[in-house]
Write a protein that holds these residues in place. Structure first.
Motif, short mmCIF file in Angstrom:
data_model
loop_
_atom_site.label_atom_id
_atom_site.label_comp_id
_atom_site.label_asym_id
_atom_site.label_seq_id
_atom_site.Cartn_x
_atom_site.Cartn_y
_atom_site.Cartn_z
N VAL A 10 -12.25 3.88 10.62
CA VAL A 10 -11.92 4.57 11.86
C VAL A 10 -13.12 4.57 12.80
O VAL A 10 -13.06 4.08 13.92
CB VAL A 10 -11.46 6.03 11.59
N GLY A 11 -14.24 5.15 12.36
CA GLY A 11 -15.42 5.19 13.19
C GLY A 11 -15.48 6.42 14.09
O GLY A 11 -14.85 7.44 13.84
N PHE A 12 -16.23 6.29 15.17
CA PHE A 12 -16.67 7.46 15.93
C PHE A 12 -15.60 8.10 16.81
O PHE A 12 -15.80 9.19 17.33
CB PHE A 12 -17.90 7.12 16.78
N GLU A 13 -14.45 7.45 16.98
CA GLU A 13 -13.38 8.07 17.75
C GLU A 13 -12.34 8.72 16.84
O GLU A 13 -11.15 8.80 17.17
CB GLU A 13 -12.72 7.05 18.68
N ALA A 14 -12.78 9.23 15.71
CA ALA A 14 -11.87 9.87 14.74
C ALA A 14 -11.23 11.12 15.34
O ALA A 14 -11.81 11.79 16.19
CB ALA A 14 -12.64 10.23 13.48
N ALA A 55 -4.15 15.37 18.93
CA ALA A 55 -4.66 15.83 20.22
C ALA A 55 -6.16 16.04 20.25
O ALA A 55 -6.77 16.01 21.31
CB ALA A 55 -3.96 17.13 20.60
N LYS A 56 -6.79 16.25 19.12
CA LYS A 56 -8.18 16.71 19.12
C LYS A 56 -9.10 15.69 18.46
O LYS A 56 -8.95 15.35 17.29
CB LYS A 56 -8.30 18.05 18.41
N CYS A 104 0.83 -1.20 0.00
CA CYS A 104 0.00 0.00 0.00
C CYS A 104 0.87 1.25 0.00
O CYS A 104 1.98 1.27 0.51
CB CYS A 104 -0.90 0.03 1.23
N GLU A 105 0.32 2.33 -0.57
CA GLU A 105 0.85 3.67 -0.36
C GLU A 105 0.27 4.20 0.95
O GLU A 105 -0.80 3.74 1.39
CB GLU A 105 0.45 4.60 -1.51
N THR A 106 0.93 5.15 1.58
CA THR A 106 0.43 5.66 2.86
C THR A 106 0.56 7.18 2.94
O THR A 106 1.43 7.77 2.29
CB THR A 106 1.17 5.04 4.06
N ILE A 107 -0.30 7.77 3.77
CA ILE A 107 -0.19 9.18 4.12
C ILE A 107 -0.43 9.32 5.62
O ILE A 107 -1.22 8.58 6.20
CB ILE A 107 -1.17 10.08 3.34
N ASN A 108 0.29 10.24 6.24
CA ASN A 108 0.06 10.57 7.64
C ASN A 108 -0.82 11.81 7.68
O ASN A 108 -0.41 12.89 7.23
CB ASN A 108 1.38 10.83 8.36
N VAL A 109 -2.05 11.67 8.18
CA VAL A 109 -3.02 12.76 8.12
C VAL A 109 -2.65 13.91 9.06
O VAL A 109 -3.26 14.98 8.98
CB VAL A 109 -4.45 12.27 8.38
N ALA A 110 -1.65 13.70 9.94
CA ALA A 110 -1.18 14.81 10.76
C ALA A 110 -0.35 15.80 9.94
O ALA A 110 -0.10 16.92 10.38
CB ALA A 110 -0.35 14.29 11.92
#
Length: 406
Positions: A271-275, A284-285, A241-247
């Motif tokens: 991911v679901g509800f604890e995104a 952090a958020k 897979c290719e990947t990205i860090n959403v941070a």
């Protein structure tokens, strides 16, 4: 009476190994058991000696205290076992069979089951359609992170492996058939993944990795996995897979660097509800609608979103009052304007598990390697939960009866 040890939820952040009653062919009262199910006879069931039972991200939501799960609930819905006793009405499943247990319990008799919608069976949970082992508000069927477990409607529910020796040889792969592999596959199928598709998977936990592996099995040209956890992203890269860090910024910008365009053909929310939010400070958020809104932005017009990630109607730890009851701030107008399709809810495991079993047995998918499966003892379950919660890129497989090599 034989003993039975099990993993139980004891409060936010705490699981313990307890002594619990040995299963019988009648539902007993206990934590989380719907009162209307107490005393329910199960002559159509079997008792399994557990071969393998996995720790799931859905279990982790409960253990974090993010659901209304009662203290004392025996956990575990990803069950593989050996039949040791059959109820009087069981005709085809035999003592000694090694079987996979779909996490969603279904009767095989109601309208939904007959239409293949086994995730929303009408007869196994008095409160709402759909049921599962060891899960909050799912009817109170006792969980399978235990030495022994009862499975109802056995002739209907159980997937019997055709050869015992072959099954035990590939058991670390086959144990994924109870949930995460069909769930990930369902996410990919409902997202419309096919030959040549470009795919984005949000979340590199076990279900996200299973969805990514499933997308490759379905013929995707490029699978991009996004997450905040670099160890889990490295696991996704390990099988192509290719990947990205959403941070590190807007997923669309990072997708453009890979594909040359800012959109994908198909997107999967694992991911679901604890995104958590994207961009600087994302770790952090918490922002429960972030993934869904992001997927609507990056999915091409006319595309589909598969949503195997869990969303709940009761979350006492949510960031706002709306989210506490499952109400999120979705940009539905974006989805409408782009004619996007959405598929949510429990995966109907029985729709896929036999085909995926054959793919495993004939070496078309190495799912245990993809999710970095690791066998641990039942006594080590609290450690497994803690390490998984801390972000370990590992799928923990409990070994209550010594069938696996720890």
């Amino acid at each position: 009476m034989a003993s039975n040890k099990a993993v139980a939820y004891k409060g936010a952040g705490v699981v313990e190994i307890i002594d619990t009653p040995f299963p019988t062919f009648e539902l007993q009262d206990g934590p989380g058991v719907n009162p209307e199910n107490v005393g329910r006879k199960v002559p159509h069931g079997v008792i399994l000696r557990t071969v393998a039972t996995n720790i799931c991200g859905s279990d982790q939501h409960m253990v974090r205290g993010r659901t209304t799960a009662p203290t004392g609930l025996v956990l575990g819905h990803e069950i593989t076992g050996e039949v040791i006793e059959t109820g009087r009405d069981v005709e085809f499943i035999k003592v000694g069979d090694i079987v996979s247990v779909p996490f969603n319990i279904s009767c095989g008799r109601c309208r939904n089951c007959k239409e293949g919608k086994t995730g929303i069976c009408l007869n196994v949970n008095p409160d709402r359609p759909g049921s599962a082992y060891g899960y909050v508000d799912m009817g109170g069927w006792v969980g399978g992170q235990a030495e022994f477990v009862l499975v109802p409607y056995a002739d209907w529910n159980l997937l019997r492996f055709p050869d015992r020796d072959q099954a035990l040889e590939k058991i670390m792969d086959l144990t994924m058939l109870s949930d995460i592999l069909p769930t990930g596959f369902h996410g990919a199928v409902t997202a419309g993944v096919g030959v040549g598709s470009t795919v984005y998977v949000a979340g590199a936990g076990p279900v996200g990795l299973a969805a990514a592996a499933s997308a490759l099995l379905l013929g995707a040209a490029v699978v991009i996995v996004g997450d905040l956890n670099e160890e889990r992203l490295a696991q996704a890269r390990s099988f192509g897979c290719e990947t990205i860090n959403v941070a590190n910024g807007d997923p669309a910008d990072q997708i453009e660097q890979i594909l040359g365009v800012r959109e994908v053909d198909a997107a999967i929310d694992a991911v679901g509800f604890e995104a958590r939010g994207h961009g600087d400070g994302a770790t952090a958020k918490e922002a429960p609608a972030t993934v869904l809104n992001s997927l609507m932005d990056i999915t091409a017009a006319g595309g589909s979103l598969g949503i195997p990630g869990l969303y709940v109607t009761g979350d006492p730890g949510a960031v706002d009052e709306g989210a506490k009851k499952g109400s999120l701030s979705l940009s539905l107008g974006t989805g409408w304007a782009k004619s996007l399709s959405f598929t949510t809810g429990q995966c109907p495991v029985m729709k896929y598990n036999r085909q995926l079993m054959m793919a495993i047995l004939h070496d078309k998918i190495a799912i245990a390697k993809a999710v970095n499966a690791k066998a641990i003892s039942l006594a080590d379950a609290p450690r497994g939960y803690a390490e998984f919660d801390a972000g370990a890129a590992t799928k923990y497989v409990l070994n209550p009866n010594g069938y696996l090599d720890n």
